[in-house]
Design an enzyme around this catalytic site. Structure first.
Site, short mmCIF file in Angstrom:
data_model
loop_
_atom_site.label_atom_id
_atom_site.label_comp_id
_atom_site.label_asym_id
_atom_site.label_seq_id
_atom_site.Cartn_x
_atom_site.Cartn_y
_atom_site.Cartn_z
N ARG A 25 27.77 -35.50 -15.52
CA ARG A 25 27.93 -36.80 -14.88
C ARG A 25 26.67 -37.65 -15.03
NH1 ARG A 25 30.03 -37.04 -8.77
NH2 ARG A 25 32.03 -36.91 -9.86
N GLU A 76 36.18 -32.70 -18.78
CA GLU A 76 37.52 -32.97 -18.27
C GLU A 76 38.51 -31.90 -18.70
OE1 GLU A 76 38.50 -34.85 -16.01
OE2 GLU A 76 36.72 -36.08 -15.78
N LEU A 130 37.75 -18.32 -18.47
CA LEU A 130 38.02 -19.62 -17.85
C LEU A 130 39.52 -19.88 -17.68
CD1 LEU A 130 36.29 -21.90 -16.72
CD2 LEU A 130 36.45 -23.06 -18.92
N GLY A 131 40.35 -19.17 -18.46
CA GLY A 131 41.79 -19.28 -18.27
C GLY A 131 42.43 -20.42 -19.06
N TYR A 186 46.50 -37.63 -17.61
CA TYR A 186 45.32 -37.63 -16.73
C TYR A 186 44.04 -37.72 -17.54
CZ TYR A 186 41.20 -36.13 -14.44
OH TYR A 186 39.92 -36.11 -14.03
N ASP A 195 44.93 -37.44 -10.56
CA ASP A 195 44.88 -35.97 -10.63
C ASP A 195 45.29 -35.43 -9.25
OD1 ASP A 195 42.71 -36.66 -9.08
OD2 ASP A 195 41.56 -34.92 -9.70
N CYS A 225 43.42 -45.15 6.71
CA CYS A 225 44.24 -43.98 6.41
C CYS A 225 45.44 -43.86 7.36
CB CYS A 225 43.39 -42.71 6.48
SG CYS A 225 44.32 -41.23 6.00
#
Length: 353
Positions: A24, A45, A88-89, A128, A146, A214
């Site tokens: 970031r 991402e 990590l899958g 996404y 997301d 909210c």
DNA sequence: CAGTCGTGGCT
DNA sequence: TAGCCAAGACT
């Protein structure tokens, strides 16, 4: 200029509370003109798809150290990338990662497209991820939706329709709130909010920048949103895995086909996984069945693997798989379920030696 | 559209 | 503990 309702509040919150993440560019640096590296945004991402930040960080650091840019990754052997991704899958992501890197490197001059529409459709980049890269790396005012955004929107707007039926309504709400200014910061702000304050259970409404608008909070139902369709039960499947060690220490491994579960990954040869698997030893040997099974939970079934181990003499040829020299074998190259099998087998093999 | 596709952390 | 959950894509 009329800012979108709520954007100012969450951006102000983000400017003070943004998480410091390796991929970031923080709000301060971004304001000073620093641009994120699209390669690092893309890589993060993809790694973050259905995966927690904590799990991703180490992988991201290793990948960027090994492959600092998209051309380097494009030149990497796929087997090495799969090995680095192990654990990590969702391994289709790694195969698509290499495919995408090669498209960008070889067909797009090594430059990522800036448009969402051009990003979407590259291997592994869906609705996404395409919107997220366009917004974060290029400050395009895309609507980024997301799981975090779905949860936050369902609460802010008190949307009680269960997912996934609520997706169109949620997307419309998200679109209405997305600002023209600082869309990259806004997208990351909503995700940070969802990850740190508007969490799935017991959200910290007391410190939420969106507490005032909210609707779910006002109605006292924030902890029950978003609603979700009931899940199906997870069946148990059984299998047999075979760990063969040659006299020189080499281990018999088999690369799995690209399609399907653990596609493209190394693993131990074995039986089918079903209710009552037939033995399928990859070579003739004095197989010893371990007393303990390897247990592993996948998304849609639970696996219990019997583990058979054997020491075999040199020169023995296997029906399936290939022997990997001990010096070249890294358990970390294996998907987790296969590493569990190895951990069980290792104890037996140590004793036998 | 609904099923497939991993894993580890949290409650 | 057993279930729930995470910055989804692909078929």
């Amino acid at each position: 200029m009329c800012e979108q309702a709520g954007a100012a509040e969450i951006l102000e919150w983000y400017d003070r509370h943004a998480r410091d993440l390796p991929w970031r560019v923080g709000p301060g640096a971004r304001a000073a003109g620093v641009r994120p590296d699209p390669y690092r945004v893309w890589l993060s991402e993809v790694m973050l798809q259905q995966t927690t930040v904590a799990a991703v960080i180490g992988y991201f650091e290793r990948f960027t150290a090994l492959w600092p840019d998209v051309r380097a990754l494009a030149d990497a052997p796929e087997a090495q990338v799969m090995g680095e991704w192990a654990g990590l899958g969702y391994y289709a992501r790694a195969r698509n990662l290499v495919k995408c890197a090669r498209v960008v490197a070889h067909e797009l001059g090594g430059v990522f497209p800036q448009e969402r529409a051009a990003l979407e459709g590259l291997p592994g980049i869906g609705p996404y991820t395409g919107a997220a890269i366009a917004a974060i790396a290029f400050d395009a005012p895309e609507v980024v939706v997301d799981g975090n955004v779905e949860r936050v929107m369902a609460r802010v707007h008190d949307i009680r329709t269960p997912l996934p039926a609520a997706k169109p309504e949620i997307r419309a709400a998200a679109a209405a709130m997305t600002p023209e200014a600082r869309p990259g910061c806004y997208a990351q702000a909503v995700m940070d909010l969802g990850a740190t304050i508007c969490t799935p259970r017991t959200p910290a409404c007391g410190i939420c920048p969106w507490r005032a608008p909210c609707a779910a909070r006002a109605a006292g139902v924030q902890g029950d949103l978003p609603r979700k369709a009931a899940k199906k039960p997870r069946p148990v499947r059984h299998g047999i895995a075979y760990v063969a060690r040659r006299a020189d220490g080499a281990l018999l491994l088999e690369r799995r086909p690209d399609k399907g579960l653990l596609g493209g990954m190394l693993g131990w040869p074995g039986s089918e996984w079903n209710d009552a698997p037939e033995p399928a030893p990859p070579l003739d040997a004095d197989w010893q069945e371990l007393p303990e099974e390897a247990r592993h939970v996948f998304t849609h079934f639970e696996l219990r693997l019997k583990v058979c181990v054997a020491d075999v003499p040199e020169g023995r040829t296997a029906v399936r798989g290939e022997f990997h020299p001990a010096a070249a074998f890294r358990p970390s190259d294996l998907p987790t379920v296969m590493r569990k099998v190895f951990d069980l087998a290792r104890g037996r093999l140590e004793n036998a030696r």
